[in-house]
Design a protein around this motif. Structure first.
Motif, mmCIF file in Angstrom:
data_model
loop_
_atom_site.group_PDB
_atom_site.id
_atom_site.type_symbol
_atom_site.label_atom_id
_atom_site.label_comp_id
_atom_site.label_asym_id
_atom_site.label_seq_id
_atom_site.Cartn_x
_atom_site.Cartn_y
_atom_site.Cartn_z
ATOM 1 N N ARG A 142 0.908 -1.231 0.142
ATOM 2 C CA ARG A 142 0.066 0.215 0.050
ATOM 3 C C ARG A 142 0.943 1.256 0.026
ATOM 4 N N LEU A 143 2.112 1.116 0.710
ATOM 5 C CA LEU A 143 2.872 2.435 0.635
ATOM 6 C C LEU A 143 3.515 2.565 -0.809
ATOM 7 N N GLN A 144 3.748 1.274 -1.609
ATOM 8 C CA GLN A 144 4.094 1.538 -2.982
ATOM 9 C C GLN A 144 3.184 2.092 -3.785
ATOM 10 N N ALA A 145 1.934 1.734 -3.630
ATOM 11 C CA ALA A 145 0.861 2.405 -4.300
ATOM 12 C C ALA A 145 0.701 3.864 -4.099
ATOM 13 N N LEU A 146 0.810 4.293 -2.609
ATOM 14 C CA LEU A 146 0.847 5.757 -2.569
ATOM 15 C C LEU A 146 2.041 6.455 -3.152
ATOM 16 N N SER A 147 3.091 5.751 -3.093
ATOM 17 C CA SER A 147 4.571 6.451 -3.579
ATOM 18 C C SER A 147 4.082 6.721 -5.243
ATOM 19 N N LYS A 148 3.706 5.728 -5.733
ATOM 20 C CA LYS A 148 3.458 5.907 -7.409
ATOM 21 C C LYS A 148 2.710 6.816 -7.946
ATOM 22 N N VAL A 149 1.524 7.148 -6.904
ATOM 23 C CA VAL A 149 0.497 8.176 -7.355
ATOM 24 C C VAL A 149 1.297 9.242 -7.122
ATOM 25 N N HIS A 150 1.805 9.580 -5.962
ATOM 26 C CA HIS A 150 2.843 11.037 -5.761
ATOM 27 C C HIS A 150 3.651 11.050 -6.835
ATOM 28 N N GLY A 185 1.961 19.868 -10.849
ATOM 29 C CA GLY A 185 1.297 20.658 -10.440
ATOM 30 C C GLY A 185 0.087 20.026 -9.389
ATOM 31 N N GLU A 186 -1.041 20.519 -9.676
ATOM 32 C CA GLU A 186 -2.067 20.116 -8.447
ATOM 33 C C GLU A 186 -3.036 19.047 -9.306
ATOM 34 N N GLU A 187 -2.569 18.886 -10.764
ATOM 35 C CA GLU A 187 -3.540 18.189 -11.424
ATOM 36 C C GLU A 187 -2.706 16.835 -12.159
ATOM 37 N N VAL A 188 -3.374 15.780 -12.542
ATOM 38 C CA VAL A 188 -2.496 14.807 -13.228
ATOM 39 C C VAL A 188 -3.704 14.090 -14.162
ATOM 40 N N ARG A 189 -3.073 13.561 -15.134
ATOM 41 C CA ARG A 189 -4.059 12.826 -15.958
ATOM 42 C C ARG A 189 -4.220 11.416 -15.402
ATOM 43 N N LEU A 190 -5.705 11.061 -15.111
ATOM 44 C CA LEU A 190 -5.930 9.798 -14.813
ATOM 45 C C LEU A 190 -5.391 8.496 -15.409
ATOM 46 N N GLY A 216 -10.001 4.033 -20.955
ATOM 47 C CA GLY A 216 -10.575 5.256 -20.162
ATOM 48 C C GLY A 216 -10.234 6.564 -21.257
ATOM 49 N N ALA A 217 -11.221 7.542 -20.910
ATOM 50 C CA ALA A 217 -11.318 8.869 -21.290
ATOM 51 C C ALA A 217 -10.041 9.655 -21.009
ATOM 52 N N ASP A 218 -9.679 10.677 -21.807
ATOM 53 C CA ASP A 218 -8.609 11.346 -21.504
ATOM 54 C C ASP A 218 -9.060 12.575 -20.710
ATOM 55 N N ILE A 219 -9.083 12.351 -19.238
ATOM 56 C CA ILE A 219 -9.312 13.437 -18.379
ATOM 57 C C ILE A 219 -8.454 13.511 -17.318
ATOM 58 N N VAL A 220 -8.283 15.009 -16.787
ATOM 59 C CA VAL A 220 -7.458 15.211 -15.722
ATOM 60 C C VAL A 220 -8.169 15.351 -14.390
ATOM 61 N N VAL A 221 -7.342 14.896 -13.562
ATOM 62 C CA VAL A 221 -8.054 15.060 -12.231
ATOM 63 C C VAL A 221 -6.872 15.468 -10.965
ATOM 64 N N SER A 222 -7.573 15.883 -9.903
ATOM 65 C CA SER A 222 -7.080 16.577 -8.881
ATOM 66 C C SER A 222 -6.010 15.548 -8.431
ATOM 67 N N ARG A 223 -5.034 16.106 -7.598
ATOM 68 C CA ARG A 223 -4.102 15.198 -7.163
ATOM 69 C C ARG A 223 -4.543 14.241 -6.118
ATOM 70 N N ASP A 224 -5.534 14.944 -5.162
ATOM 71 C CA ASP A 224 -6.209 14.221 -4.140
ATOM 72 C C ASP A 224 -7.050 12.911 -4.720
ATOM 73 N N ALA A 225 -7.666 13.339 -5.763
ATOM 74 C CA ALA A 225 -8.658 12.568 -6.342
ATOM 75 C C ALA A 225 -7.788 11.340 -7.138
ATOM 76 N N GLY A 226 -6.835 11.735 -7.514
ATOM 77 C CA GLY A 226 -5.610 10.844 -8.489
ATOM 78 C C GLY A 226 -5.159 9.846 -7.260
ATOM 79 N N THR A 227 -4.869 10.299 -5.983
ATOM 80 C CA THR A 227 -4.290 9.674 -5.132
ATOM 81 C C THR A 227 -5.471 8.555 -4.409
ATOM 82 N N ILE A 243 -8.059 7.335 -6.015
ATOM 83 C CA ILE A 243 -8.387 6.463 -6.949
ATOM 84 C C ILE A 243 -7.363 5.308 -7.166
ATOM 85 N N ALA A 244 -6.106 5.817 -7.170
ATOM 86 C CA ALA A 244 -5.061 4.803 -7.306
ATOM 87 C C ALA A 244 -4.930 3.850 -6.105
ATOM 88 N N LEU A 245 -4.961 4.261 -4.815
ATOM 89 C CA LEU A 245 -5.098 3.449 -3.650
ATOM 90 C C LEU A 245 -6.110 2.403 -3.801
#
Length: 345
Positions: free
Chosen positions: A190-198, A206-211, A234-245, A247-249
């Motif tokens: 789980r830490l590795q997953a958190l590390s990857k999204v960061h 920035g504060e956004e990332v491609r899903l 998936g559609a080409d959309i951009v999400v916030s950092r918190d949302a990306g984190t 979803i990844a987890l």
């Protein structure tokens, strides 16, 4: 005259009450595209000082006790980065040493420069321009300090959030672990997953990332050697950092459960991961995780950490509880919600 706030250099306040000295100085500076205001000594000096001149040019005749005191009060209120240059124009017969001593006592630490009249226009203009450049550098230092402060606050905020996430992950993993080995393995994953999204967000800058980037980093370790176990669409959309984190987890938990109990525990099992904007409502986002080819699914009698986390995290992110189905032919998880909830704006 109106002071322009768009000029790169600061503006100059002139205090010259006699003859036409103020008009003469103003004309010289205006020819060099330098903004200037001439203040009278009948009460409007304080108002002019409140507009924050970049430097002050003052003649010997204007150095009365009231003016000296008002300028001294203005200098005393300056922030640490600010050192307002002051040019004092003295008559040839003026007692320079005495004037210097008096002003040093009234304006301690001030940047005061003395010129003796008559002075050539070139020398005066060069002196003013040089000190306005000094003032410009001061403002650049100020901006740098403010950016550094903002970065420190942002770093502190991010570190606190990361530590809170790590602590939460550890506590929930500990509750679901049967052995120390399970705890170490699950917590590390789980830490590795958190590390990857960061890492993905950092690379995005920035504060956004491609899903799609977040998903690719999360699922790529399980697709390799020419075999696609997790099919992504998936559609080409951009999400916030918190949302990306989040979803990844959640994807990491779904993958972990699929490896232990679901489709990815069998050689021929696979997963279809798909997200899109709803055809009937472009403001509605949905994501589905569908497993196939695994063992027959039976709904567990006890909810594990992964299911609890996915239900809670996705529910909080989208504002609706995800639909989790333990169908016999394959586990499914679907969530829908307004796309605005995961966007960076």
């Amino acid at each position: 005259m109106t002071v322009s706030t768009e000029s790169e250099l600061d503006w100059v306040l002139v205090l010259a009450p006699f003859r036409k000295d103020a008009d003469y100085i103003a004309t010289l500076l205006q020819e060099e595209q330098i903004q200037v205001l001439a203040a009278k000594l009948d009460g409007d000096l304080v108002n002019h000082l409140e507009k924050s001149p970049g430097m002050i040019v003052i003649t010997h005749e204007a150095l009365n006790p009231t003016v000296v005191a008002q300028i001294g009060a203005h200098l005393a209120e300056q922030p640490d980065w600010s050192e307002v240059p002051i040019i004092v124009l003295l008559e040839r017969a003026a007692p320079v040493a005495r004037v210097r001593s008096q002003l040093e006592g009234s304006w301690p630490g001030a940047r005061v420069l003395f010129y003796t009249r008559p002075i050539t226009p070139l020398e005066l203009v060069n002196g003013i321009q040089s000190n306005l450049l000094v003032r410009l550098r001061q403002r650049e230092v100020r901006d740098s300090l403010e950016r550094e402060k903002e970065l420190r606050l942002e770093l502190n905020h991010r570190v606190k959030n990361i530590l809170a996430s790590v602590q939460s992950i550890f506590q929930m993993t500990k509750r679901g672990a049967a052995t120390v080995e399970d705890l170490a393995s699950d917590f590390s994953g789980r830490l590795q997953a958190l590390s990857k999204v960061h890492a993905a967000v950092f690379e995005a800058g920035g504060e956004e990332v491609r899903l799609s980037d977040v998903v690719e980093l999360t699922v790529s370790p399980y697709n390799g050697d020419g075999v696609t176990r997790i099919d992504v669409t998936g559609a080409d959309i951009v999400v916030s950092r918190d949302a990306g984190t989040t979803i990844a987890l959640c994807l990491h938990e779904l993958i972990t459960n699929a490896i232990k109990y679901g489709a990815l525990s069998q050689p021929d099992g696979h997963v279809a991961l798909m997200w899109a904007l709803a055809a009937d409502d472009p403001h509605e986002f949905y994501l589905t995780w569908t497993e196939a080819g695994g063992p027959e699914v039976r709904e567990p009698t006890r909810q594990g950490y992964g299911t609890r986390y996915v239900r809670s995290a996705l529910g909080s992110l989208f504002g609706t509880v995800p639909d989790i189905v333990f169908a016999p032919d394959g586990f499914r998880c679907t969530v829908r919600g307004p796309v605005e909830r995961i966007s960076a704006t």
